[in-house]
Scaffold this motif. Structure first.
Motif, PDB file in Angstrom:
ATOM      1  N   LEU A   1     -10.832 -16.902  -7.007  1.00  0.00           N
ATOM      2  CA  LEU A   1     -11.373 -16.120  -5.898  1.00  0.00           C
ATOM      3  C   LEU A   1     -11.717 -14.705  -6.356  1.00  0.00           C
ATOM      4  N   TYR A   2     -10.875 -14.124  -7.183  1.00  0.00           N
ATOM      5  CA  TYR A   2     -11.174 -12.792  -7.742  1.00  0.00           C
ATOM      6  C   TYR A   2     -12.500 -12.827  -8.490  1.00  0.00           C
ATOM      7  N   ASN A   3     -12.669 -13.860  -9.295  1.00  0.00           N
ATOM      8  CA  ASN A   3     -13.912 -13.980 -10.065  1.00  0.00           C
ATOM      9  C   ASN A   3     -15.114 -14.220  -9.159  1.00  0.00           C
ATOM     10  N   ALA A   4     -14.908 -14.972  -8.065  1.00  0.00           N
ATOM     11  CA  ALA A   4     -15.999 -15.232  -7.124  1.00  0.00           C
ATOM     12  C   ALA A   4     -16.440 -13.958  -6.426  1.00  0.00           C
ATOM     13  N   VAL A   5     -15.482 -13.078  -6.125  1.00  0.00           N
ATOM     14  CA  VAL A   5     -15.839 -11.795  -5.521  1.00  0.00           C
ATOM     15  C   VAL A   5     -16.639 -10.955  -6.510  1.00  0.00           C
ATOM     16  N   LYS A   6     -16.161 -10.912  -7.736  1.00  0.00           N
ATOM     17  CA  LYS A   6     -16.857 -10.131  -8.758  1.00  0.00           C
ATOM     18  C   LYS A   6     -18.266 -10.660  -9.008  1.00  0.00           C
ATOM     19  N   ALA A   7     -18.435 -11.987  -8.834  1.00  0.00           N
ATOM     20  CA  ALA A   7     -19.750 -12.599  -9.063  1.00  0.00           C
ATOM     21  C   ALA A   7     -20.647 -12.522  -7.831  1.00  0.00           C
ATOM     22  N   GLY A   8     -20.135 -11.968  -6.738  1.00  0.00           N
ATOM     23  CA  GLY A   8     -20.931 -11.837  -5.529  1.00  0.00           C
ATOM     24  C   GLY A   8     -21.015 -13.092  -4.689  1.00  0.00           C
ATOM     25  N   GLN A   9     -20.199 -14.102  -4.997  1.00  0.00           N
ATOM     26  CA  GLN A   9     -20.219 -15.342  -4.222  1.00  0.00           C
ATOM     27  C   GLN A   9     -19.427 -15.215  -2.919  1.00  0.00           C
ATOM     28  N   VAL A  10     -18.442 -14.329  -2.911  1.00  0.00           N
ATOM     29  CA  VAL A  10     -17.650 -14.013  -1.721  1.00  0.00           C
ATOM     30  C   VAL A  10     -17.614 -12.499  -1.602  1.00  0.00           C
ATOM     31  N   SER A  11     -17.962 -11.970  -0.434  1.00  0.00           N
ATOM     32  CA  SER A  11     -17.980 -10.517  -0.290  1.00  0.00           C
ATOM     33  C   SER A  11     -16.571  -9.975  -0.107  1.00  0.00           C
ATOM     34  N   GLU A  12     -16.379  -8.715  -0.517  1.00  0.00           N
ATOM     35  CA  GLU A  12     -15.062  -8.107  -0.353  1.00  0.00           C
ATOM     36  C   GLU A  12     -14.747  -7.890   1.121  1.00  0.00           C
ATOM     37  N   ARG A  13     -15.771  -7.804   1.963  1.00  0.00           N
ATOM     38  CA  ARG A  13     -15.522  -7.710   3.397  1.00  0.00           C
ATOM     39  C   ARG A  13     -14.806  -8.953   3.915  1.00  0.00           C
ATOM     40  N   VAL A  14     -15.176 -10.117   3.383  1.00  0.00           N
ATOM     41  CA  VAL A  14     -14.490 -11.360   3.753  1.00  0.00           C
ATOM     42  C   VAL A  14     -13.032 -11.303   3.316  1.00  0.00           C
ATOM     43  N   ILE A  15     -12.774 -10.807   2.132  1.00  0.00           N
ATOM     44  CA  ILE A  15     -11.403 -10.665   1.639  1.00  0.00           C
ATOM     45  C   ILE A  15     -10.623  -9.705   2.527  1.00  0.00           C
ATOM     46  N   ASP A  16     -11.238  -8.566   2.873  1.00  0.00           N
ATOM     47  CA  ASP A  16     -10.569  -7.583   3.723  1.00  0.00           C
ATOM     48  C   ASP A  16     -10.186  -8.185   5.074  1.00  0.00           C
ATOM     49  N   GLU A  17     -11.065  -9.024   5.623  1.00  0.00           N
ATOM     50  CA  GLU A  17     -10.743  -9.655   6.906  1.00  0.00           C
ATOM     51  C   GLU A  17      -9.519 -10.552   6.776  1.00  0.00           C
ATOM     52  N   LYS A  18      -9.436 -11.309   5.704  1.00  0.00           N
ATOM     53  CA  LYS A  18      -8.286 -12.189   5.495  1.00  0.00           C
ATOM     54  C   LYS A  18      -7.004 -11.374   5.350  1.00  0.00           C
ATOM     55  N   VAL A  19      -7.060 -10.311   4.586  1.00  0.00           N
ATOM     56  CA  VAL A  19      -5.888  -9.455   4.406  1.00  0.00           C
ATOM     57  C   VAL A  19      -5.486  -8.833   5.738  1.00  0.00           C
ATOM     58  N   HIS A  20      -6.478  -8.417   6.518  1.00  0.00           N
ATOM     59  CA  HIS A  20      -6.192  -7.855   7.836  1.00  0.00           C
ATOM     60  C   HIS A  20      -5.448  -8.863   8.702  1.00  0.00           C
ATOM     61  N   ARG A  21      -5.886 -10.102   8.698  1.00  0.00           N
ATOM     62  CA  ARG A  21      -5.233 -11.136   9.496  1.00  0.00           C
ATOM     63  C   ARG A  21      -3.788 -11.357   9.052  1.00  0.00           C
ATOM     64  N   ILE A  22      -3.566 -11.392   7.757  1.00  0.00           N
ATOM     65  CA  ILE A  22      -2.211 -11.598   7.239  1.00  0.00           C
ATOM     66  C   ILE A  22      -1.321 -10.418   7.607  1.00  0.00           C
ATOM     67  N   LEU A  23      -1.837  -9.200   7.438  1.00  0.00           N
ATOM     68  CA  LEU A  23      -1.058  -8.020   7.810  1.00  0.00           C
ATOM     69  C   LEU A  23      -0.797  -7.993   9.314  1.00  0.00           C
ATOM     70  N   TRP A  24      -1.751  -8.462  10.104  1.00  0.00           N
ATOM     71  CA  TRP A  24      -1.566  -8.518  11.555  1.00  0.00           C
ATOM     72  C   TRP A  24      -0.370  -9.394  11.908  1.00  0.00           C
ATOM     73  N   VAL A  25      -0.236 -10.530  11.216  1.00  0.00           N
ATOM     74  CA  VAL A  25       0.918 -11.399  11.454  1.00  0.00           C
ATOM     75  C   VAL A  25       2.198 -10.715  10.996  1.00  0.00           C
ATOM     76  N   ILE A  26       2.172 -10.052   9.850  1.00  0.00           N
ATOM     77  CA  ILE A  26       3.361  -9.354   9.358  1.00  0.00           C
ATOM     78  C   ILE A  26       3.799  -8.266  10.336  1.00  0.00           C
ATOM     79  N   PHE A  27       2.835  -7.528  10.897  1.00  0.00           N
ATOM     80  CA  PHE A  27       3.171  -6.464  11.846  1.00  0.00           C
ATOM     81  C   PHE A  27       3.708  -7.020  13.161  1.00  0.00           C
ATOM     82  N   HIS A  28       3.480  -8.300  13.433  1.00  0.00           N
ATOM     83  CA  HIS A  28       4.032  -8.916  14.639  1.00  0.00           C
ATOM     84  C   HIS A  28       5.312  -9.699  14.364  1.00  0.00           C
TER      85      HIS A  28
END
Length: 707
Positions: free
Chosen positions: A280-307
């Motif tokens: 996945l790291y390599n896919a982001v670097k290659a432009g196949q997955v945007s970092e905005r998509v990664i940020d959204e996933k991290v946000h969701r995980i942190l949202w669960v942690i904060f709850h």
């Protein structure tokens, strides 16, 4: 980012602001590390920022024992025993959302005591075929019943700052070829039958997390299904939490990342090789997955942690308390279904009983573990024999005979499995001798957690272990025989129904199973369980089998029955079941009267209020589940004969009457139009019926709904 359709509270806005600030501080490698497991049941936090690991654990039957961080081998601790909860279909048989809430609270308290942030429960896929190996784990065949129980269970779990993980999303209805079977299903059936309980768990229960299923739906694996995860779950339903894969249920990097999966769990090999790790790291670097998509996933995980682990006002948790034992006793007691009581043998009058023969391996079997999948290292589990002895052992001579051997493992060969189902003449002979020389026989049969198991489906509806031969022999020896069946899914018990006077259905019923059963037998508890699924008289009467779509061909299961699942099929096709959905007797009797709706004509968007009087006309206090069904008269849109739209469980003493109010909305009568691609109400007349089961309809009325 991730704004709910509803207005956010100030506290939720503050949490989102904190999360956005954290995400900005993370490196890409730190973000990627949070998106896959770092052990069997955890994923990375960010130590330098004080973000803890996210920990999870099974599950529907109770918090499982501790295993190695990187191995499934149990650690064999002396501190990881837990309370064992009744199985999913047992919970559904209570028809009691209040008990589902208590289930959630109690199990979450035990998860907290074991430092788990996510509880992999509840599981509530629709029971499409009675052979499914996980029928015992799921709830019922009806989306409305599933939804009401799921909402309550999720709310109960999350009241303790533990995240519920609802599963398995979606259309996971068989274990045969479960990793690769492609479910071909129309959108109407998907939205009317298989998605409503998930929608309710998200929008009304506010579940924090969701697990994708193993299977394929309309050509895409559930863990990378854009329609299910992005368009419906996160788009239409406004889901703010995280989507995790089932263990080993991730199949790609780029597709899974872009199509809605947030957290990869349980894949094989070094963690760095997982789809959501270095690839996945390599896919982001290659432009196949945007970092905005990664940020959204991290946000969701942190949202669960904060709850959960970072929520304010942390709770301490507790495990194996007397209160927890009382909770599982209540669940078990209300789940037991009285199928037949022809001569009013039950409740037992012990005044004239001097000896009881308790027969059958299930009288001494425990059900907390077994088979493939999660079990519970139960602190204790009261068997049927123990429960009966504890209630009457001082006054009545209670003796035991095994009757059959429950010798069955999921990894047996076909020949070994066949041999395991042969009757044992020696054990049957011993049981017959004991029955002949006893005033009463209580025969405990059914299946167990090895016979009903994740990762395999049953081949037929036959009772296992030669049990029918045992029942025949014991009943012939002593007609005063009570048959107790312990199982989590339907079986062919036609001969027992026809030839035995007294039949009880119990389940894999938790730590207090034996005590609850004994109290039902001896009248301390009046049984109030109702069947959560149809028992077919013949397997081929069930829709998936009648249409030859189970288990499927060429890795494809075509859901040709559409919305006609369970009782919808049997009632619409006028097929007589062995036992119908919602069926269950009582030691008392209930009379329904004065049924009416608040109006006769309704417009779209209006509320419907139905009232009736229910009287306890017998001599025992009891609980009755009043079920309300709706059917469109002269439908031109393929509506079922009837559909459950409301229910309420009420308690009454003898000669007491209770007014029952059942409310629903005209929008609840809508069907999903695939042509218009929206929910649509078919105008015209609707038959509103109330009854004690889907086929025991007591009163009805007609209403008209206009556009």
């Amino acid at each position: 980012m991730l704004r709910s359709a509803n207005a956010q509270t100030s506290s939720e806005k503050a949490i989102d602001k904190k999360i956005d600030h954290i995400v900005k501080q993370l490196t890409l490698k730190e973000k990627i590390a949070m998106l896959h497991g770092n052990a069997l049941f955890s994923s990375d936090g960010v130590k330098r920022l004080g973000i803890p690991e996210l920990t999870c654990d099974d599950g529907p039957l109770g918090v499982r024992e501790e295993v190695g961080r990187y191995s499934w081998t149990p650690l064999k601790l002396k501190t990881d025993s837990a309370t064992y909860f009744p199985n999913g279909s047992a919970m559904a048989a209570t028809w009691n959302p209040a008990l589902a809430y208590q289930y959630g609270v109690t199990m979450a308290q035990e998860a907290l005591a074991r430092h788990k942030n996510i509880l992999l429960a509840p599981a509530f896929n629709i029971c499409r075929t009675p052979l499914c190996g996980r029928t015992y784990e799921y709830y019922s065949e009806d989306p409305f019943l599933n939804a009401q129980l799921a909402i309550s269970a999720v709310k109960g779990i999350q009241s303790q700052h533990v995240a519920a993980c609802v599963k398995h999303f979606a259309v996971n209805n068989q274990e045969t070829m479960r990793d690769s079977i492609n479910v071909v299903i129309g959108e109407r059936a998907l939205r009317e039958i298989y998605l409503p309980a998930f929608k309710a768990a998200i929008q009304q229960g506010h579940a924090y997390s969701l697990m994708s299923a193993y299977n394929v739906v309309n050509g895409a694996h559930c863990s990378e299904n854009d329609f299910l995860l992005n368009k419906i779950l996160k788009g239409e339903w406004g889901f703010k939490g995280l989507v995790m894969s089932d263990w080993g249920g991730t199949h790609s990097t780029v597709n899974a990342a872009n199509n809605g999966l947030d957290l990869e769990m349980g894949s094989k090999g070094p963690y760095s090789n997982w789809y959501f790790a270095d690839p996945l790291y390599n896919a982001v670097k290659a432009g196949q997955v945007s970092e905005r998509v990664i940020d959204e996933k991290v946000h969701r995980i942190l949202w669960v942690i904060f709850h959960t682990s970072m929520a304010e006002h942390q709770l301490p948790g507790s495990i194996n308390t007397p209160g927890h034992s009382k909770a599982v006793y209540d669940m078990a007691a209300e789940s037991i279904v009285l199928l037949k009581n022809q001569n009013h043998t039950l409740p037992l009058n012990t005044a004239n009983i001097k000896s009881i023969a308790v027969i059958g391996d299930n009288a001494i079997h425990t059900f907390a573990t077994g088979g493939y999948g999660a079990g519970v290292k139960a602190k204790y589990e009261i068997t049927a024999l123990q429960g009966i002895k504890s209630r009457l052992g001082k006054d009545i001579n209670i003796r035991f005979a095994q009757g059959y051997k429950a010798n069955y493992k999921t990894n047996y060969t076909a020949q070994q499995k066949e041999n395991a189902n042969n009757p044992n003449p020696v054990l049957i002979s011993e049981a017959v001798d004991l029955a002949k020389n006893s005033d009463l026989a209580i025969l405990c049969i059914g299946s167990n957690r090895d016979y009903e198991s994740e990762n395999s489906d049953r081949k037929n509806l036959n009772l296992p272990f030669g049990e029918q031969e045992l029942v025949n022999a014991v009943t012939a020896a002593n007609p005063n025989t009570i048959v107790v069946i312990m199982a989590g899914a339907p079986y062919d018990i036609a001969d027992i129904k026809n030839n035995n006077n007294t039949v009880l259905w119990s389940w894999f019923n938790g730590s207090e199973a034996g005590n609850a059963l004994a109290d039902v037998l001896f009248g301390k508890i009046n049984p109030s369980g109702k069947l959560p699924f149809t028992f077919p008289a013949h397997l081929d009467d069930s829709p998936a089998h009648a249409l030859h779509t189970f288990p499927g061909e060429n890795l494809t299961a075509d859901y040709k029955e559409g919305i006609l699942v369970g009782y919808r099929w049997f009632d619409t096709k006028n097929i007589e079941p062995l036992y119908c959905f919602g069926y269950g007797l009582s030691y008392t009797s209930f009379k329904y009267s004065a049924f009416k709706t608040n109006k006769k004509r309704y417009k779209t968007g209006e509320h419907i209020s139905a009232t009736l009087l229910v009287n306890n006309t017998g001599k025992y206090a009891g609980k009755e589940t009043v079920q309300l069904y709706v059917g469109k008269l002269n439908s031109k849109t393929g509506q079922p004969e009837k559909q459950l739209k409301a229910f309420k469980k009420v308690s009454m003493i003898p000669e007491q009457g209770v007014q029952v109010v059942l409310r629903f909305k005209t929008t609840d009568l809508a069907y999903f139009s695939e042509d218009l691609h929206k929910w649509t109400i078919e105008p015209g007349e609707y038959k509103i019926s109330v009854g004690s089961s889907s086929r025991d309809i007591r009163q009805s009325t007609i209403i008209t709904v206009a556009n």
